[in-house]
Design an enzyme around this catalytic site. Structure first.
Site, mmCIF file in Angstrom:
data_model
loop_
_atom_site.group_PDB
_atom_site.id
_atom_site.type_symbol
_atom_site.label_atom_id
_atom_site.label_comp_id
_atom_site.label_asym_id
_atom_site.label_seq_id
_atom_site.Cartn_x
_atom_site.Cartn_y
_atom_site.Cartn_z
ATOM 1 N N GLU A 1 4.644 -27.158 31.475
ATOM 2 C CA GLU A 1 5.748 -26.275 31.091
ATOM 3 C C GLU A 1 7.067 -26.996 30.796
ATOM 4 O OE1 GLU A 1 6.099 -23.202 34.056
ATOM 5 O OE2 GLU A 1 4.313 -22.178 33.323
ATOM 6 N N GLU B 1 -2.608 -20.921 33.580
ATOM 7 C CA GLU B 1 -1.985 -20.181 34.689
ATOM 8 C C GLU B 1 -1.802 -18.729 34.273
ATOM 9 O OE1 GLU B 1 1.719 -21.619 36.358
ATOM 10 O OE2 GLU B 1 1.005 -23.690 36.359
#
Ligand code: FCB
Length: 444
Positions: free
Chosen positions: A169, A348
């Site tokens: 991320e 995720e």
């Protein structure tokens, strides 16, 4: 489209759960581990709710064997974990901490011995503090040190670990770590954030090259947090604002990785930080990945009146994030239209709810079951529209240290009693275990 329950996922679809080193390992000072920016940040008063820190977390470092046995009992086929860079290289460069390296060796062997495929993330936010002292990700040299560290890991584990994620991320690191300052290293400067964002991508490209060089059979990708941005109304202004916002957030990372250029909307934002882009960078960043990890939690709804705080009729999780599974389907389908996608993993997806151990000793979390079921349903619908989806990782295997929120937010499909370190598989964990074993999703 009529769908008959159960929905059968393709054979070979990967079912897993994910964690990250600083959130679960604990053992912050064990066996020569160095300090990371998250140790420094969490030990600075006022940064974390209740002044929690990751010193002990789930003590996964010492309890990994039991955790792996539990995953086996749950029928999970894959485990996504991250490697703590300062555990392996206490100062981020130079000397290697062999004891730290041994830990990942043992973890990988334990996983493989029970048929669980390891998916390793190299950078889930815990930069060695020594590298922050030389400017962290604003210093281009750090991208080289990152590639060196990737080489160490590929050499040691690459005979057994076949799936690697470079950076977790980059948007969150850039924006939360360097613009909003609510995550480590805690800066509040736009130009710094943009430079960090770019250098994370350069680091990704360099690490990918290094790993591929030493392990040609390795599969290497990156994981991106992606929030579709949707207009509050159908009005032209709202749609324009939402699209612009999507390009400067999701597009900021998707475009360079998948097309070799930043979206045109980004350049006016870059200002003087544009100097961070060196000749050759875009080719390096856009080297074909073997897969892309998509991490989805919520969408953003916006328009000329600003962001919508509460969408009427929507449910919200403990994080205050809107539950909107259909936006995941729209995101994936759109990405498939916009880009020539590599294989996609949902690396995720999950939700925090206020879980309690009930009198019967179980943790009943029907809201999480519903959340997971609806999101998996969205994944299935995207699959049917030819999005090249290959797997799904629930966030998280364990309740853990949720960054600035400390231990107050529970995302696990397994409950952790932090006083005793006892694990209790939540109802959602049992439910997910059935899905994983059968490769099928019951809609009720
Ligand atoms: C993601 C992070 C992960 C976890 C979830 C809730 O942004 O990658 O570590 O904190 O959010």
């Amino acid at each position: 489209m009529t769908e008959k329950s159960p929905l059968v996922f393709p054979r070979g679809f990967v079912w897993g759960a994910a964690t990250a080193a600083y959130q679960v390992e604990g053992a912050a000072k064990a066996d020569g581990r160095g300090e990371s920016i998250w140790d420094r940040f969490s030990h600075t008063k006022g940064n974390i709710l209740n002044d929690d820190n990751g010193d002990v977390a789930c003590d996964h470092y010492h309890r990994f064997a039991d955790d792996v046995a539990m995953m086996k009992d749950m029928g999970l086929r894959a485990y996504r974990f991250s490697i703590s860079w300062p555990r392996v290289m206490p100062h981020g460069r130079g000397s290697i901490n062999w004891l730290g390296l041994d830990f990942y060796d043992r973890l990988v062997d334990a996983l493989l011995s029970v048929g669980i495929e390891p998916y390793a993330t190299l950078y889930h936010w815990d930069l060695p503090e020594s590298l922050q002292e030389i400017g962290g990700w604003t210093n281009r040299d750090v991208t080289g040190y990152f590639a060196d560290y990737a080489a160490v890991m590929a050499k040691r584990l690459g005979d057994r670990v076949k799936n690697w994620m470079t950076i977790n991320e980059p948007w969150v690191v850039a924006v939360h770590g360097n613009l909003l300052g609510d995550m480590a290293p805690g800066y509040r400067d736009k130009s710094t954030a943009i430079k960090v964002g770019h250098n994370l991508l350069v680091g990704h490209g360099r690490a990918l090259e290094t790993i591929k060089h030493s392990r040609p059979d390795a599969k290497v990708g990156i994981t991106l947090s992606l929030s579709p941005v949707e207009p509050e109304t159908d009005a032209e202004d709202d749609r324009r604002i939402a699209e612009h916002r999507y390009q400067i957030s999701a597009g900021w990372f998707l475009n360079p990785l998948l097309t070799g250029a930043y979206p045109s909307e980004c350049y006016p934002e870059f200002g003087e930080a544009i100097s961070v882009i060196h000749p050759g960078d875009m080719a390096l960043i856009s080297r074909r990945m073997d897969f892309l990890g998509v991490q989805y939690y919520f969408r953003v709804v916006t328009g000329k009146r600003g962001d919508v705080k509460k969408v009427s009729g929507s449910k919200y999780t403990e994080m205050g994030w809107e539950v909107c599974p259909s936006a995941l389907e729209r995101l994936l389908v759109r990405m498939n239209q916009d880009y020539d996608l590599p294989p996609i993993f949902i690396t995720e997806n999950g939700a925090a709810f206020d879980d309690k151990v009930s009198k019967d000793g179980h943790v009943h979390d029907p809201e999480r079951i519903e959340y997971l079921r609806e999101h998996l349903h969205a994944v299935y619908r995207a699959l049917k529209q030819n999005v090249p989806l290959k797997g799904y990782f629930a966030w998280s295997l364990l309740d853990n240290f949720e960054w600035a929120f400390g231990y107050s937010k529970r995302f696990g499909i397994v409950y952790v009693d932090y006083k005793t370190q006892k694990r209790i598989i939540k109802d959602s964990g049992h439910w997910y275990s059935r899905v994983s074993r059968r490769g099928e999703l019951e809609l009720t």
